[in-house]
Design an enzyme around this catalytic site. Structure first.
Site, PDB file in Angstrom:
ATOM      1  N   SER A  63       0.801  -1.325   0.008  1.00 32.88           N
ATOM      2  CA  SER A  63      -0.019  -0.235   0.118  1.00 32.88           C
ATOM      3  C   SER A  63       0.814   1.253  -0.076  1.00 32.88           C
ATOM      4  O   SER A  63       1.389   1.720  -0.953  1.00 32.88           O
ATOM      5  CB  SER A  63      -0.891  -0.006   1.123  1.00 32.88           C
ATOM      6  N   HIS A  68       4.522  13.808   6.505  1.00 29.58           N
ATOM      7  CA  HIS A  68       4.475  15.348   6.124  1.00 29.58           C
ATOM      8  C   HIS A  68       5.237  16.069   7.569  1.00 29.58           C
ATOM      9  O   HIS A  68       4.957  15.711   8.398  1.00 29.58           O
ATOM     10  CB  HIS A  68       2.948  15.829   5.992  1.00 29.58           C
ATOM     11  N   CYS A  83      -1.146  -3.634   3.891  1.00 27.37           N
ATOM     12  CA  CYS A  83      -2.077  -4.860   3.543  1.00 27.37           C
ATOM     13  C   CYS A  83      -1.145  -6.040   3.140  1.00 27.37           C
ATOM     14  O   CYS A  83      -0.220  -6.077   2.643  1.00 27.37           O
ATOM     15  CB  CYS A  83      -3.287  -4.694   2.670  1.00 27.37           C
TER      16      CYS A  83
END
Length: 138
Positions: A63, A68, A83
């Site tokens: 995934s 940030h 996943c």
């Protein structure tokens, strides 16, 4: 619930400004986190903002990881969704250590669907949610 993945949403504080504003350090730290988490890198994008701040996204076979930074506040936010195989917990441990966050809040979300729900039911519900979003936000 049939769990398909684990999603970690992270807020971290009290990291050194210089680390949070260093694109190459963020890149290297993400690579170490991906390796520690047992994930497979597909693509990595790191962007430096002006006057400060970094955003980095790693697309993974499992995934993604996104980070940030707000160097002026000593703060970073991260989002890790795995996943299949791999451990987002091991990956975030590496990021927390590398970025020297002294405080961290981690929210874990188990992603998936209720087993009694038919696949058709999930598709229909998802479609209806998209339609409502168009009506409410367009």
């Amino acid at each position: 619930m049939k769990q398909l993945g684990t999603h970690l949403v992270v807020d971290a504080w009290h990291s050194p400004t210089e680390l949070l504003n260093d694109t190459e350090f963020i890149r290297q730290s993400l690579m170490k986190a991906i390796s520690a988490g047992g994930a497979t890198l597909i693509d990595l994008c790191v962007h430096q903002f002006s006057p400060h701040g970094v955003t980095a996204t790693a697309t993974l076979a499992e995934s993604h990881i996104a980070i940030h930074t707000w160097p002026e506040l000593g703060y970073f936010a991260a989002d890790l969704f795995f996943c299949g195989h791999g451990s987002p917990h091991k990956a975030i441990e590496i990021l927390q250590t590398a970025l020297q966050a002294k405080q961290m809040k981690l929210t874990e979300i188990k992603r998936g669907f209720e087993q009694e729900m038919a696949v058709q039911d999930t598709v229909t519900t998802h479609h209806n949610a998209k339609t409502l979003a168009k009506i409410n936000f367009s």
